[in-house]
Every structure is written in structure tokens, then in C-alpha cells.
Design a protein around this motif. Structure first.
Motif, PDB file in Angstrom:
ATOM      1  N   VAL A 150      -9.726  54.711 -95.873  1.00 29.00           N
ATOM      2  CA  VAL A 150      -9.090  55.241 -97.019  1.00 29.00           C
ATOM      3  C   VAL A 150      -9.340  56.860 -96.930  1.00 29.00           C
ATOM      4  O   VAL A 150      -8.410  57.672 -97.095  1.00 29.00           O
ATOM      5  CB  VAL A 150      -9.648  54.826 -98.246  1.00 29.00           C
ATOM      6  CG1 VAL A 150      -9.261  55.627 -99.403  1.00 29.00           C
ATOM      7  CG2 VAL A 150      -9.379  53.321 -98.562  1.00 29.00           C
ATOM      8  N   LEU A 151     -10.550  57.369 -96.618  1.00 26.55           N
ATOM      9  CA  LEU A 151     -10.906  58.818 -96.421  1.00 26.55           C
ATOM     10  C   LEU A 151     -10.102  59.573 -95.256  1.00 26.55           C
ATOM     11  O   LEU A 151      -9.488  60.705 -95.669  1.00 26.55           O
ATOM     12  CB  LEU A 151     -12.463  58.981 -96.158  1.00 26.55           C
ATOM     13  CG  LEU A 151     -13.355  58.553 -97.340  1.00 26.55           C
ATOM     14  CD1 LEU A 151     -14.736  58.749 -96.860  1.00 26.55           C
ATOM     15  CD2 LEU A 151     -12.957  59.516 -98.461  1.00 26.55           C
ATOM     16  N   LEU A 152      -9.944  58.829 -94.196  1.00 28.90           N
ATOM     17  CA  LEU A 152      -8.922  59.616 -93.202  1.00 28.90           C
ATOM     18  C   LEU A 152      -7.530  59.595 -93.705  1.00 28.90           C
ATOM     19  O   LEU A 152      -6.963  60.367 -93.416  1.00 28.90           O
ATOM     20  CB  LEU A 152      -8.927  58.708 -91.911  1.00 28.90           C
ATOM     21  CG  LEU A 152      -8.212  58.901 -90.942  1.00 28.90           C
ATOM     22  CD1 LEU A 152      -8.687  60.454 -90.308  1.00 28.90           C
ATOM     23  CD2 LEU A 152      -8.089  57.941 -89.735  1.00 28.90           C
ATOM     24  N   SER A 153      -7.174  58.637 -94.335  1.00 33.07           N
ATOM     25  CA  SER A 153      -5.684  58.756 -94.873  1.00 33.07           C
ATOM     26  C   SER A 153      -5.578  59.617 -95.913  1.00 33.07           C
ATOM     27  O   SER A 153      -4.307  59.993 -96.012  1.00 33.07           O
ATOM     28  CB  SER A 153      -5.392  57.198 -95.471  1.00 33.07           C
ATOM     29  OG  SER A 153      -5.424  55.862 -94.523  1.00 33.07           O
ATOM     30  N   PHE A 154      -6.759  59.888 -96.846  1.00 32.55           N
ATOM     31  CA  PHE A 154      -6.485  61.178 -97.792  1.00 32.55           C
ATOM     32  C   PHE A 154      -6.138  62.439 -97.058  1.00 32.55           C
ATOM     33  O   PHE A 154      -5.544  63.140 -97.428  1.00 32.55           O
ATOM     34  CB  PHE A 154      -7.762  61.206 -98.668  1.00 32.55           C
ATOM     35  CG  PHE A 154      -7.941  60.461 -99.911  1.00 32.55           C
ATOM     36  CD1 PHE A 154      -7.926  61.204-101.095  1.00 32.55           C
ATOM     37  CD2 PHE A 154      -7.723  58.779 -99.882  1.00 32.55           C
ATOM     38  CE1 PHE A 154      -7.912  60.283-102.145  1.00 32.55           C
ATOM     39  CE2 PHE A 154      -7.993  58.535-101.201  1.00 32.55           C
ATOM     40  CZ  PHE A 154      -8.182  59.214-102.229  1.00 32.55           C
TER      41      PHE A 154
END
Length: 508
Positions: free
Chosen positions: A86-90
Motif C-alpha cells: 500500500v505504501l509503495l502504491s501511494f
């Protein structure tokens, strides 16, 4: 908020076009909805937010395999993997957001110019995603054309001319054509749906060398590709060392009368073979007199302190060429390393948080100088691209010393079930772009022989032990992309933007 949730859902659905599902019509439909939603807003901020929400869904679904990597690191809880996704996708979602905002800011007055500018902006931002902050080029939109092993889509030859990022722009035009049909702009839609993609595909076909039937006495080198099916959880466990090596022995097979070029996976053996002659001689016993072996192993970087003591300060992820005498006749060091996998950024801070590298070991890997060509007596020349490196379009072979083929030893064992087929799809794109065969050997799959046009000639399915025996495919003539690299897709983006400006000026 409702609009952003719809954009997020459209992005999630669009990721189903990547391997292993290959539902590419859903990808085009999702992008058509993204274009329609970002065109219809009244503020720049809203256009960016829609693009960002779309990208968030797109990357969370497409990169779900990253969460699996955390299950192999005992120092971290498995649930942390999904937080990492999720953080990478943000972060990655910023790039679709910028593409939508650029298209809205410049071309919001006309549907046709908006689509043209969106495609141009997508090419630019996808290239930037692969470049900034070490780059993360995984799953460019063009990968949906190569996601099924037996697929040879109409658009794939165009990659020889405009590269992966240019092909991504073409796919955005196709999605834009769907949007224009609903806006009753039929002639522009027809041009985007058929005219431009067909012209680029024909250009790609015209750059190919004529195919010739191999003669009965085909003298191309014999190759054997090894897939031992060694699980990541067992790869570095000393209790499995003997069994793992025996699997390599069994799949390498008996020596024959004809010389063979044998391929083992990334980090195939745990020994530091450059510093351990006995390990090399043990491996060399498996080879025929004229065989050569390409295998992955780790090289230690040793420094001597002022007191004369030698200590390891780093390591390199290396590809070695070895002959039957146990001599190392060439080495390539991986240049594009995986953050948090092969080295730990901000090490002091991250270790205080209790976080460590996903790969085992206390030493960080150091990068090599970049693409190099290995000379293999009796077998020609090889370019090396270790694992993740193969995803970087335009940066896989030496420009000054073009090889006969590219070897991509990899360890996809910790990539879950979605990662390996996605990795293979991107290797196919590199073969088409460069006009060179690509050989892949991995511990658990998907190992493959890919010809210079991106066709998968042979492969070993995921999670199966096996070998591939055959002839090394021939290289094609250098493609336009091989000669000029990513300057071509960036110029293509410039042309699309120029056409949009010309149409806006004419409308005024």
C-alpha cells in the motif's frame, strides 16, 4: 469521495489485464473510464486526485506479489508485506495522477486533444517512474500485450520501433478511442483505434529480418536451461544444502558429445565460488570437456584495515561464466539493485525500527557498472541481466558491444504466484525491443527460452523441476529501439503533444 472510490475500483480492475490473468479488455475499459472521469472534472486538483486514486487501485492489485516476499523474512511479520504494498502504491500512484493533471491542464477544452495529451503524458510519466529514485519500472501498461505465454498480439512488433513506453501510449490511445466513441467523435476514435496502432505495428514488422528455416545441420549452440524447483524457504537453510545441490546435479544431466551452454539460476550455489576453488571444481565435474556454465553466485568485497586484517564490507550479486576446468572466464555484477531486498536504504534508521533486508545476510550488495558483454568461447557473446534488472527498458545491453543473446538468471521464488508470470512478460518485451533472444533460469519458475521476436519457444511451468534442451535462437538485426533507446518513445510523446496543440490552434 464517491468519484474517488469509483476511480480506485477502475484502477483495481485495470490491473487484471496483467499476468497471470491477462484480462486486457478490462484494462482498456478501466483506462477509458479514467480518461472520461478526469476529463469531466472542473478543477486541476480533482483531475490529479482521480488519476491518483486510479493508480492506487491499479498498483495495489498489480503488485500484490510483493506482500509474499515478507513471509520469507523471519525478522518481520507477514502482515507488514501488505502495508509495504500500500505504501509503495501511494507513491507510484502519483505518476498516473500527474498524467491526468497534465492532460486536463493543457487539453481540457476538447475530447480529442485531451486523449492525445493523456497518452503523451502517460509515456512521459511511465518513463519517469522507471527513472526517478532508482526507478520502479514493474508492470508498464505495455506488459498486458505479453502476459499470456502463447500470445503474440498485433501490437507487440511495434515495440521494436517505439519501445515499451511508446506501446503503453498506444494502449492509452485505444482506451481513449472508447471514450471518444461515447463522445460521438467517431473519426478520431477510428484513427486511434486502428490507424496509429496499425501504422506502428507495420513499421515494426518491416524492421524484422526475413525468417529462414534452420538447416538440417543447424550449428547454433546447444543450450540446457535448469529449473531445480528450490523453494525460497529452503534455499539458504544449511539442512537442505545437500539436497538443493543434488537437484542441480540431476537437472544438469549427463555430459554429451556436443558442447552445451548450461544455465543455472541466480544465486544458484551458496558458496563464494570466486574465493573457493574446491566449490568450483566440484561444479566443474558436472560439465563436459567443451561445456560452459553460466550461474549466479555472490562475490564478497574484501577490504584490508590498517592492522592488516581482511574483512568483508559488501557483496555483489554476480553472474559467472565457468569452463570444465573450473576456471571463471567472465563475470557480470548486477547494477540495478532492489531497495530493501539487496540493500537497506537509511540502514541506521531502519535497523532502529527493527526492520532489515528481505534477503538474508548482514552485508549490503554493491552495484556493478552497468550492462556488459561476456565472451563465451565456442558459444558467442552474452549480455547479463540479473533478476529485476530485466524490467528496465533501454538499459539491458551494452550499446558499444551488442551481445548475441541476454541471460536473465533470476530468483522469483519469493514473488508469489503473480510475480513470476509478470516478470516473464517484461522479459519478452526486452527481447522484442532489442531484437535479441532472452534466456531465463529461475529456481522455481518461470524459466524460458524467448526468441528475438518475443515468442516463448520453451518454458518450464511455475513450481516444477525440469530442463529445457534446444538450440540458442538467432539474434535479429538491431531494432530502431536498440539503436536509439528511449529517445524514440519520448519523441513519440512529443509528436502526440504537438498534434494536440495543432488541433487546439485550429479550433481557435
Amino acid at each position: 469521495m464517491r468519484v474517488l472510490l469509483i476511480a480506485f475500483a477502475a484502477g483495481a480492475v485495470s490491473a487484471l489485464g496483467f499476468a497471470p490473468l491477462g484480462l486486457w479488455p478490462l484494462t482498456l475499459a478501466g483506462f477509458a473510464l479514467l480518461i472520461a472521469m478526469s476529463f469531466n472534472v472542473t478543477r486541476l486538483r480533482a483531475a490529479f486526485a482521480i488519476g491518483w486514486a486510479f493508480g492506487l487501485g491499479h498498483f495495489i492489485v498489480g503488485l500484490n506479489w510483493i506482500a509474499t516476499a515478507f513471509t520469507y523474512q523471519a525478522a518481520m511479520p507477514a502482515w507488514l508485506g501488505w502495508i509495504a504494498v500500500v505504501l509503495l502504491s501511494f507513491y507510484l500512484a502519483v505518476f498516473p495522477g500527474v498524467a491526468a493533471a497534465l492532460a486536463w491542464r493543457i487539453g481540457k477544452a476538447m475530447p480529442v486533444t485531451f486523449v492525445l495529451l493523456f497518452a503523451a503524458a502517460w509515456i512521459l510519466t511511465e518513463w519517469l517512474r522507471a527513472t526517478l529514485l532508482t526507478g520502479f519500472a514493474w508492470n508498464p501498461l505495455a506488459a498486458i500485450t505479453a502476459g499470456t505465454i502463447g500470445s503474440d498480439g498485433l501490437l507487440m512488433p511495434g515495440t521494436r520501433v517505439i519501445g515499451t513506453y511508446g506501446l503503453s501510449g498506444l494502449l492509452v490511445l485505444l482506451a481513449g478511442a472508447i471514450f471518444l466513441i461515447f463522445r460521438e467523435r467517431r473519426w478520431p476514435a477510428l484513427t486511434m483505434l486502428a490507424g496509429i496502432p496499425l501504422a506502428v505495428s507495420i513499421a515494426g514488422w518491416l524492421t524484422m529480418s526475413p525468417r529462414s528455416t534452420p538447416p538440417a545441420n543447424d550449428d547454433r549452440p546447444l543450450v540446457r536451461v535448469i529449473q531445480p524447483n528450490i523453494d525460497q524457504s529452503e534455499k539458504w537453510d544449511p539442512a537442505f544444502a545437500t539436497r538443493n545441490y543434488q537437484r542441480l546435479v540431476e537437472t544438469t544431466g549427463e555430459t554429451g558429445d556436443a558442447p552445451r551452454l548450461i544455465f543455472w539460476p541466480e544465486a544458484a550455489v551458496p558458496e563464494f565460488i570466486e574465493d573457493e576453488p574446491l566449490a568450483r571444481f566440484r561444479i566443474a565435474e558436472l560439465l563436459g570437456a567443451d561445456d560452459l556454465l553460466l550461474l549466479g553466485a555472490t562475490k564478497l568485497i574484501i577490504e584490508t584495515d590498517p592492522d592488516g586484517r581482511r574483512r568483508a564490507v559488501g557483496a555483489r550479486n554476480s553472474l559467472y561464466a565457468m569452463n570444465a576446468e573450473g576456471e571463471l572466464i567472465g563475470r557480470y555484477d548486477k547494477a540495478h539493485l532492489v531497495p530493501y531486498g539487496e540493500y537497506l536504504p537509511m540502514r541506521t534508521f531502519m535497523e532502529r525500527l527493527g526492520l532489515s533486508r528481505l534477503a538474508p545476510g548482514d552485508l549490503d550488495f554493491w552495484p556493478g557498472p552497468g550492462p556488459e558483454t561476456l565472451y563465451l568461447p565456442g558459444f558467442g557473446t552474452a549480455g547479463g541481466q540479473i533478476c529485476y534488472e530485466i524490467i528496465f527498458s533501454g538499459d539491458v545491453v551494452s550499446e558499444a558491444d551488442r551481445p548475441d543473446f541476454v541471460f536473465n538468471p533470476s530468483n522469483d521464488a519469493w514473488f508469489g504466484t503473480w510475480g513470476p508470470p509478470q516478470h516473464l512478460a517484461q522479459a519478452r518485451l526486452r527481447a522484442i525491443e532489442e531484437g535479441l533472444p532472452v534466456i531465463r533460469s529461475t529456481p522455481t519458475g518461470i524459466s524460458a527460452v524467448i526468441d528475438a521476436r518475443g515468442h516463448v519457444l520453451h518454458h518450464i511451468p511455475y513450481r516444477e523441476a525440469g530442463t529445457i534442451d534446444g538450440r540458442l535462437p538467432r539474434a535479429d538485426t538491431p531494432t530502431p529501439f536498440a539503436r536509439y533507446g528511449n529517445s524514440i518513445p519520448l519523441f513519440f510523446a512529443f509528436l502526440l503533444g504537438g498534434l494536440a496543440f495543432a488541433l487546439m490552434r485550429r479550433a481557435r
